[in-house]
Design a protein around this motif. Structure first.
Motif, PDB file in Angstrom:
ATOM      1  N   THR A  64       0.832  -1.211   0.000  1.00 30.91           N
ATOM      2  CA  THR A  64       0.000   0.000   0.000  1.00 30.91           C
ATOM      3  C   THR A  64       0.861   1.254   0.000  1.00 30.91           C
ATOM      4  O   THR A  64       0.616   2.176  -0.782  1.00 30.91           O
ATOM      5  N   ARG A  91       2.634   1.605  -3.335  1.00 31.69           N
ATOM      6  CA  ARG A  91       1.684   2.023  -4.370  1.00 31.69           C
ATOM      7  C   ARG A  91       1.438   3.537  -4.304  1.00 31.69           C
ATOM      8  O   ARG A  91       1.425   4.215  -5.328  1.00 31.69           O
ATOM      9  N   ILE A  92       1.272   4.071  -3.103  1.00 34.23           N
ATOM     10  CA  ILE A  92       1.052   5.511  -2.936  1.00 34.23           C
ATOM     11  C   ILE A  92       2.256   6.299  -3.454  1.00 34.23           C
ATOM     12  O   ILE A  92       2.110   7.265  -4.202  1.00 34.23           O
TER      13      ILE A  92
END
Length: 147
Positions: free
Chosen positions: A113, A116-117
């Protein structure tokens, strides 16, 4: 998915020709350092190369999965996997409208996560820069000093 659109005075065929020419990619894609592949890609062709991702030099490759008079699509693996699509349409009054879509494949694990950001933030910046440099490339404007 992230998407961006730009306009050029160049005709759509000129844009498609540049998109299909791997030797041109380091000039207008800020993250690409070098490429090795065919003179012009077609479906199934693989281009190998070196790129900068989040400050790291990485080896990668791109497999062309779609080509037409309006589109070039690639499955790209450069540390992460992405589907990259350029669509080129005739613009009203001449020239072309270029749309770039980038789909980042899911990242696994607890760090996925956060990664990905960070990647999406960076990829959006690269997308804007690549489109601006692509316009310069297809219009024959010397990009010296633009990077």
């Amino acid at each position: 998915m992230i998407a961006a659109t730009t306009h050029t005075t160049s005709d759509p065929q000129r844009v498609i020709d540049v998109l299909r020419t791997p030797d041109s990619w380091p000039r207008w894609q800020p993250e690409i350092i070098a490429t090795q592949g065919p003179a012009q890609v077609d479906v199934g062709d693989v281009v190998r190369g070196r790129a900068r991702m989040l400050g790291f030099g990485v080896d990668g490759h791109s497999t062309t999965t779609g080509v037409s008079h309006e589109m070039v699509r690639e499955d790209v693996i450069v540390g992460v996997r992405m589907e990259v699509t350029y669509t080129v349409d005739p613009a009203d009054g001449g020239g072309s409208t270029i749309t770039h879509n980038l789909e980042l494949h899911p990242l696994e694990g607890p760090a996925g996560t956060l990664l990905r950001i960070l990647l999406l933030w960076r990829l959006k910046r690269m997308q804007r820069a690549a489109l601006a440099l692509l316009v310069r490339e297809v219009e024959g404007i010397d990009p010296v000093g633009s990077r």
